[in-house]
Design a protein around this motif. Structure first.
Motif, PDB file in Angstrom:
ATOM      1  N   GLU A 109       0.835  -1.192   0.000  1.00 13.76           N
ATOM      2  CA  GLU A 109       0.000   0.000   0.000  1.00 13.76           C
ATOM      3  C   GLU A 109       0.873   1.247   0.000  1.00 13.76           C
ATOM      4  O   GLU A 109       1.821   1.356   0.770  1.00 13.76           O
ATOM      5  N   ASN A 110       0.546   2.197  -0.859  1.00  9.16           N
ATOM      6  CA  ASN A 110       1.311   3.445  -0.927  1.00  9.16           C
ATOM      7  C   ASN A 110       0.709   4.457   0.038  1.00  9.16           C
ATOM      8  O   ASN A 110      -0.134   5.268  -0.325  1.00  9.16           O
ATOM      9  N   HIS A 111       1.156   4.381   1.295  1.00  8.57           N
ATOM     10  CA  HIS A 111       0.623   5.281   2.318  1.00  8.57           C
ATOM     11  C   HIS A 111       1.371   6.616   2.349  1.00  8.57           C
ATOM     12  O   HIS A 111       0.956   7.538   3.036  1.00  8.57           O
ATOM     13  N   GLY A 112       2.478   6.694   1.611  1.00  7.49           N
ATOM     14  CA  GLY A 112       3.374   7.816   1.862  1.00  7.49           C
ATOM     15  C   GLY A 112       4.164   7.528   3.126  1.00  7.49           C
ATOM     16  O   GLY A 112       3.900   6.553   3.843  1.00  7.49           O
ATOM     17  N   PHE A 113       5.123   8.348   3.424  1.00  9.53           N
ATOM     18  CA  PHE A 113       5.953   8.128   4.606  1.00  9.53           C
ATOM     19  C   PHE A 113       5.692   9.223   5.634  1.00  9.53           C
ATOM     20  O   PHE A 113       5.124  10.266   5.329  1.00  9.53           O
ATOM     21  N   GLY A 114       6.132   8.962   6.871  1.00 10.12           N
ATOM     22  CA  GLY A 114       5.968   9.944   7.929  1.00 10.12           C
ATOM     23  C   GLY A 114       6.879  11.138   7.715  1.00 10.12           C
ATOM     24  O   GLY A 114       7.717  11.160   6.813  1.00 10.12           O
ATOM     25  N   ASN A 115       6.728  12.124   8.592  1.00 12.30           N
ATOM     26  CA  ASN A 115       7.545  13.338   8.461  1.00 12.30           C
ATOM     27  C   ASN A 115       8.377  13.613   9.702  1.00 12.30           C
ATOM     28  O   ASN A 115       8.840  14.727   9.909  1.00 12.30           O
ATOM     29  N   ASP A 116       8.589  12.575  10.533  1.00 17.39           N
ATOM     30  CA  ASP A 116       9.408  12.765  11.725  1.00 17.39           C
ATOM     31  C   ASP A 116      10.847  12.329  11.448  1.00 17.39           C
ATOM     32  O   ASP A 116      11.177  11.878  10.353  1.00 17.39           O
ATOM     33  N   PHE A 117      11.693  12.450  12.453  1.00 19.52           N
ATOM     34  CA  PHE A 117      13.114  12.145  12.280  1.00 19.52           C
ATOM     35  C   PHE A 117      13.348  10.697  11.863  1.00 19.52           C
ATOM     36  O   PHE A 117      14.132  10.412  10.954  1.00 19.52           O
ATOM     37  N   LEU A 118      12.660   9.758  12.518  1.00 21.70           N
ATOM     38  CA  LEU A 118      12.891   8.352  12.226  1.00 21.70           C
ATOM     39  C   LEU A 118      12.467   8.012  10.800  1.00 21.70           C
ATOM     40  O   LEU A 118      13.168   7.295  10.082  1.00 21.70           O
ATOM     41  N   SER A 119      11.326   8.540  10.379  1.00 26.00           N
ATOM     42  CA  SER A 119      10.862   8.293   9.014  1.00 26.00           C
ATOM     43  C   SER A 119      11.862   8.798   7.989  1.00 26.00           C
ATOM     44  O   SER A 119      12.178   8.112   7.008  1.00 26.00           O
ATOM     45  N   GLU A 120      12.356  10.011   8.204  1.00 28.73           N
ATOM     46  CA  GLU A 120      13.297  10.601   7.251  1.00 28.73           C
ATOM     47  C   GLU A 120      14.615   9.837   7.237  1.00 28.73           C
ATOM     48  O   GLU A 120      15.226   9.634   6.186  1.00 28.73           O
ATOM     49  N   THR A 121      15.064   9.385   8.402  1.00 32.51           N
ATOM     50  CA  THR A 121      16.299   8.599   8.480  1.00 32.51           C
ATOM     51  C   THR A 121      16.170   7.307   7.680  1.00 32.51           C
ATOM     52  O   THR A 121      17.039   6.961   6.871  1.00 32.51           O
ATOM     53  N   VAL A 122      15.069   6.579   7.881  1.00 38.99           N
ATOM     54  CA  VAL A 122      14.881   5.308   7.190  1.00 38.99           C
ATOM     55  C   VAL A 122      14.706   5.534   5.691  1.00 38.99           C
ATOM     56  O   VAL A 122      15.199   4.751   4.873  1.00 38.99           O
ATOM     57  N   ARG A 123      14.005   6.600   5.323  1.00 38.40           N
ATOM     58  CA  ARG A 123      13.823   6.891   3.894  1.00 38.40           C
ATOM     59  C   ARG A 123      15.164   7.104   3.210  1.00 38.40           C
ATOM     60  O   ARG A 123      15.429   6.543   2.135  1.00 38.40           O
ATOM     61  N   GLN A 124      16.048   7.910   3.822  1.00 43.12           N
ATOM     62  CA  GLN A 124      17.372   8.140   3.236  1.00 43.12           C
ATOM     63  C   GLN A 124      18.200   6.858   3.213  1.00 43.12           C
ATOM     64  O   GLN A 124      18.945   6.607   2.259  1.00 43.12           O
ATOM     65  N   TRP A 125      18.059   6.063   4.245  1.00 43.15           N
ATOM     66  CA  TRP A 125      18.790   4.788   4.362  1.00 43.15           C
ATOM     67  C   TRP A 125      18.414   3.863   3.212  1.00 43.15           C
ATOM     68  O   TRP A 125      19.277   3.306   2.527  1.00 43.15           O
ATOM     69  N   GLU A 126      17.113   3.691   2.981  1.00 44.79           N
ATOM     70  CA  GLU A 126      16.657   2.814   1.904  1.00 44.79           C
ATOM     71  C   GLU A 126      17.013   3.384   0.527  1.00 44.79           C
ATOM     72  O   GLU A 126      17.381   2.636  -0.380  1.00 44.79           O
ATOM     73  N   THR A 127      16.902   4.696   0.380  1.00 49.50           N
ATOM     74  CA  THR A 127      17.229   5.317  -0.903  1.00 49.50           C
ATOM     75  C   THR A 127      18.682   5.054  -1.277  1.00 49.50           C
ATOM     76  O   THR A 127      18.996   4.709  -2.430  1.00 49.50           O
ATOM     77  N   GLU A 128      19.578   5.187  -0.312  1.00 51.54           N
ATOM     78  CA  GLU A 128      20.997   4.945  -0.569  1.00 51.54           C
ATOM     79  C   GLU A 128      21.229   3.474  -0.904  1.00 51.54           C
ATOM     80  O   GLU A 128      21.931   3.145  -1.867  1.00 51.54           O
ATOM     81  N   ALA A 129      20.640   2.570  -0.135  1.00 48.79           N
ATOM     82  CA  ALA A 129      20.845   1.133  -0.365  1.00 48.79           C
ATOM     83  C   ALA A 129      20.256   0.687  -1.700  1.00 48.79           C
ATOM     84  O   ALA A 129      20.770  -0.253  -2.324  1.00 48.79           O
ATOM     85  N   SER A 130      19.215   1.351  -2.166  1.00 52.32           N
ATOM     86  CA  SER A 130      18.560   0.944  -3.415  1.00 52.32           C
ATOM     87  C   SER A 130      19.472   1.102  -4.626  1.00 52.32           C
ATOM     88  O   SER A 130      19.212   0.529  -5.685  1.00 52.32           O
ATOM     89  N   ARG A 131      20.563   1.848  -4.472  1.00 50.62           N
ATOM     90  CA  ARG A 131      21.512   2.015  -5.573  1.00 50.62           C
ATOM     91  C   ARG A 131      22.212   0.711  -5.939  1.00 50.62           C
ATOM     92  O   ARG A 131      22.777   0.582  -7.029  1.00 50.62           O
ATOM     93  N   ALA A 132      22.149  -0.286  -5.047  1.00 43.43           N
ATOM     94  CA  ALA A 132      22.744  -1.593  -5.362  1.00 43.43           C
ATOM     95  C   ALA A 132      22.063  -2.219  -6.573  1.00 43.43           C
ATOM     96  O   ALA A 132      22.696  -2.954  -7.336  1.00 43.43           O
ATOM     97  N   ALA A 133      20.782  -1.922  -6.768  1.00 41.36           N
ATOM     98  CA  ALA A 133      20.058  -2.489  -7.908  1.00 41.36           C
ATOM     99  C   ALA A 133      20.644  -2.030  -9.238  1.00 41.36           C
ATOM    100  O   ALA A 133      20.550  -2.733 -10.250  1.00 41.36           O
ATOM    101  N   GLN A 134      21.262  -0.849  -9.240  1.00 36.96           N
ATOM    102  CA  GLN A 134      21.889  -0.344 -10.461  1.00 36.96           C
ATOM    103  C   GLN A 134      23.083  -1.200 -10.871  1.00 36.96           C
ATOM    104  O   GLN A 134      23.533  -1.146 -12.022  1.00 36.96           O
ATOM    105  N   GLN A 135      23.621  -1.980  -9.920  1.00 38.54           N
ATOM    106  CA  GLN A 135      24.727  -2.888 -10.221  1.00 38.54           C
ATOM    107  C   GLN A 135      24.223  -4.314 -10.465  1.00 38.54           C
ATOM    108  O   GLN A 135      25.012  -5.257 -10.509  1.00 38.54           O
TER     109      GLN A 135
END
Length: 302
Positions: free
Chosen positions: A132-158
């Motif tokens: 489900e596309n709920h969108g993400f939260g806007n607190d510190f933990l949400s933003e931290t995890v979002r950046q974490w996953e975004t960075e890790a997702s670059r592995a798919a480019q390899q």
């Protein structure tokens, strides 16, 4: 398989290493300081993140990379300095792993990266699944995890299958949140936290490590995967069940405002919550060892 773990000496890492060795895998543990041999020829410690480290040769032939590295979010009040450390420790470890993968002659099949259900934000009403596309939260933990996953997702480019394990509250007798929650009950002072209606999406440590093993062996699974038991409970239900298992009363409430004053922004971990379901694991056939909270707690405190 040959499996390399960053963060292998932490809470989840230690339990996961035991599970992988039971399944006859070879395990590399990435560490800042080299350790001596522990007598098991299927475990090798490899130095990384140091100026003098050169882990490439030792990591060639790795089938699976698992990244559990990062500053604990439970280590103290979330000051600006601590929040920066929580975020940068996660991003730095992912960036270094991606750098290592880019230089390997043979790419790994999979990168399994730790994540957290905190990405969803908090809610008393919503039910969160991976699909489900709920969108993400806007607190510190949400933003931290979002950046974490975004960075890790670059592995798919390899060309590397990439999975994000969005952990809920992991239950274990010695480590994690449970010993802190259980302490007042053991002292006959346990009771509802906040209004008690906030959801607690929990998972037994055994299902964490068996779930990761399941993902290793099921290559059709990718992207975010919720690591929560299929039966989340409210904080009040959790407290009553814990009290029953420990044979203690559930009576002394802890007001939410008091926790917010004591813990600051970190209080969101216990005062707020979210109802998260493990849809991907269930749809792919994973069978939880502990889907019932009472059975999970009885196992832990037996």
């Amino acid at each position: 398989m040959r499996i390399t773990i960053a963060g292998g000496t932490g809470f989840v890492g230690k339990a996961l290493m035991d599970e992988l060795l039971k399944n006859n895998h070879e395990v590399n543990i990435l560490t800042r300081r080299l350790k001596g041999s522990n007598g098991n020829d299927r475990i090798r410690y490899v130095q990384w993140l140091g100026e003098d480290s050169s882990p490439l040769q030792a990591l060639e032939g790795t089938d699976i990379f698992i990244n559990l590295a990062g500053e604990s979010i439970n280590g103290g009040r979330w000051t600006d300095q601590r929040k920066e450390k929580i975020l940068t420790s996660r991003l730095d470890s992912v960036k270094e792993l991606l750098n290592i993968i880019s230089k390997l002659n043979t790419k790994p099949r999979t990168l399994i990266n730790a994540s957290a259900i905190g990405i969803y934000g908090t809610s008393f009403e919503k039910i969160f699944t991976e699909k489900e596309n709920h969108g993400f939260g806007n607190d510190f933990l949400s933003e931290t995890v979002r950046q974490w996953e975004t960075e890790a997702s670059r592995a798919a480019q390899q060309g590397v299958r990439t999975v994000f394990c969005r952990f809920g509250i992991i239950l274990d007798k010695q480590e994690g949140a449970l010993p802190k929650i259980a302490f007042p009950y053991k002292s006959f002072m346990g009771g509802p936290i906040g209004n008690g209606r906030q959801w607690m999406s929990w998972i037994h440590i055994d299902d964490v490590v068996k779930g990761i093993s399941f993902i290793i062996n099921n290559e059709q699974i990718n992207g975010p995967v919720n690591f929560t038991a299929p039966n989340p409970v409210t904080m009040n239900e959790f407290g009553k069940t814990l009290a029953s298992v420990l044979h203690r009363p559930h009576w002394l409430p802890v007001p939410g405002f008091a926790l917010r004053l004591l813990l600051g922004e970190m209080s969101t971990l216990v005062v707020d919550g979210q109802k998260v379901l493990p849809e991907k694991l269930l749809e792919n056939g994973y069978q939880f060892k502990y889907s019932n909270l009472q059975l999970a707690l009885k196992n832990i405190f037996s």
